[in-house]
Motif scaffolding. Structure first.
Motif, PDB file in Angstrom:
ATOM      1  N   ILE A   1     117.182-146.180 101.047  1.00 25.23           N
ATOM      2  CA  ILE A   1     116.444-145.535 102.123  1.00 25.23           C
ATOM      3  C   ILE A   1     117.177-145.824 103.431  1.00 25.23           C
TER       4      ILE A   1
ATOM      5  N   THR B   1     113.740-141.462 105.986  1.00 24.99           N
ATOM      6  CA  THR B   1     112.328-141.717 106.229  1.00 24.99           C
ATOM      7  C   THR B   1     112.048-141.634 107.716  1.00 24.99           C
TER       8      THR B   1
ATOM      9  N   GLU C   1     109.638-150.406 107.594  1.00 28.50           N
ATOM     10  CA  GLU C   1     110.265-150.267 106.282  1.00 28.50           C
ATOM     11  C   GLU C   1     110.714-151.621 105.743  1.00 28.50           C
TER      12      GLU C   1
END
Length: 426
Positions: A84, A151, A158
């Motif tokens: 990510i 994201t 995160e």
């Protein structure tokens, strides 16, 4: 053996990009890069995002080239798990960004600029600007990039999510930029943050000159309050060594006096990173065969040559050898990744439990690392107080306990192994 799970917090960056490439070139059995969190640093965070997205774009081209050329594809870590990518802090907590006159800002921004005019095919059309909080969320029908997951969540959230969703002591954070994202995560939920196995930090200078001020290393000077706050979490009583509140409009929670556990932090200051060098000769000898391949040149070799050559040129033009090493590019950030990759082998040497603090307010000493080297103790005292210390050192008996890395297994091997992993398809 299961792969080591890592978060890489970075401000790419030339040596940052080399560090990312080194991590992503690991095998699926060695590493699992769960998250790449971006912070401001040598350049603004939007340029950091472009650099990272460009890197992933080039890696996709490189993997196709290797398949077509009958070469090992490599990058098993990336093939097994899409990391990510999250955008984080765009200013220090003190709200005083410093990057304009530092020479690394030149060659870091050149990573974007040079490729745009020298090799525009390496710049992806989609720069994923929707990842910023001020822009629309990624649409459901929008094509996702092939080798990372964007994201909209801020990087520090995160970081906390990853730490909460994984077992305690199973995720290592490799922090190679200013520590603002980490400080924000620790401020929001310190107990969740302390689930981390180890925080490996590139920052500071202890017994060598700084690289941006006489006593200051760039990452630490860029946001000294964040560094000081993170280091305080290594203390049995974090509030005793915490820095005074920063001059800022941000409302920050006070650091708790007692937490369930201490932060395990390993510091890589300039003292150890600067001597680990990549020379231009070594780099050129590695990529030249890939640039003259029978079919067509390696995209990764072409792309990295652009900004690494610019970096070498800038080093020779602007920097005295005693500042940046003997004619080479110091592998500050890659050394932290190399440590995580090789720590199971042994051979690393560290000074344990150093009571290390960061100066946050000094006019000439912003970001300076100060280590208490005194050993005298008051015999029979209720608390281990240093003789003559009347509170100036903020309750020295509860000092920080930072592990300072001082020696690698073989500093001459780091550059070679890094290049073999990145370019060799291992």
């Amino acid at each position: 053996m299961l792969p080591q799970k890592v978060i890489i917090d970075t401000d790419p960056g030339v040596d940052d990009v080399l560090a990312l490439l080194l991590a992503l070139s690991a095998s699926a059995e060695e590493l699992q890069v769960l998250l790449i969190s971006l912070t401001f640093g040598n350049i603004d965070v939007e340029s950091c995002l472009l650099n990272v997205v460009s890197m992933f774009h080039v890696l996709e081209l490189e993997r196709k080239w290797r398949l077509e050329s009958g070469l090992p594809v490599g990058f098993g870590c990336l093939s097994a798990h899409k990391p990510i990518v999250a955008v984080g802090a765009d200013t220090p907590l003190e709200e005083k960004a410093i990057m304009a006159d530092y020479f690394r800002a030149f060659y870091t921004s050149s990573l974007c600029a040079a490729e745009s005019w020298s090799a525009p095919h390496f710049t992806p059309e989609q720069t994923w600007k929707h990842m910023f909080a001020t822009t629309p969320v990624l649409k459901k029908d929008e094509e996702h990039p092939p080798n990372f997951s964007p994201t909209n969540n801020p990087a520090h959230k995160e970081i906390l999510r990853v730490l909460r969703e994984n077992p305690v002591d199973s995720v290592t954070i490799i922090a190679v930029g200013p520590l603002t994202n980490l400080a924000l995560a620790a401020e929001e939920d310190p107990e969740a943050f302390l689930r981390v196995k180890e925080v490996v930090v590139m920052g500071g200078s202890i017994d060598v000159p700084g690289n941006i001020t006489p006593n200051g290393e760039f990452n630490t000077v860029a946001c000294p309050y964040s560094a000081a706050r993170i280091y305080s979490l290594t203390s049995p009583n974090p509030s005793a060594t915490a820095p005074p509140p920063p001059i800022t409009t941000k409302k920050l929670k006070p650091i708790p006096g007692v937490l369930s556990r201490r932060l395990n932090l390993t510091l890589f200051p300039l003292d150890i990173t600067t001597p680990h060098l990549l020379t231009q000769e070594t780099f050129t000898n590695t990529i030249n065969p890939l640039l003259s391949y029978p079919s067509y040149p390696s995209p990764l070799a072409q792309w990295t040559k652009i900004f690494v050559d610019v970096t070498f040129a800038k080093i020779k033009e602007s920097c005295p050898s005693e500042t940046i090493g003997d004619g080479g590019l110091s592998l500050h950030d890659p050394l932290c990744v190399y440590y995580v990759l090789t720590r199971r082998r042994g051979g690393w040497e560290a000074l344990e439990d150093r009571d290390l603090r960061v100066e946050t307010r000094g006019q000439w000493t912003r970001g300076m690392c100060v280590v208490d080297r005194r050993k005298r103790r008051v015999v029979g005292a209720a608390k281990p107080v240093l003789l003559g210390d009347e509170g100036v050192w903020l309750h020295c008996g509860f000092g920080n306990r930072v592990r300072q890395m001082v020696k690698s297994p073989d500093e001459k091997e780091v550059a070679g192994e890094m290049l073999r992993r990145i370019y060799g398809g291992a």
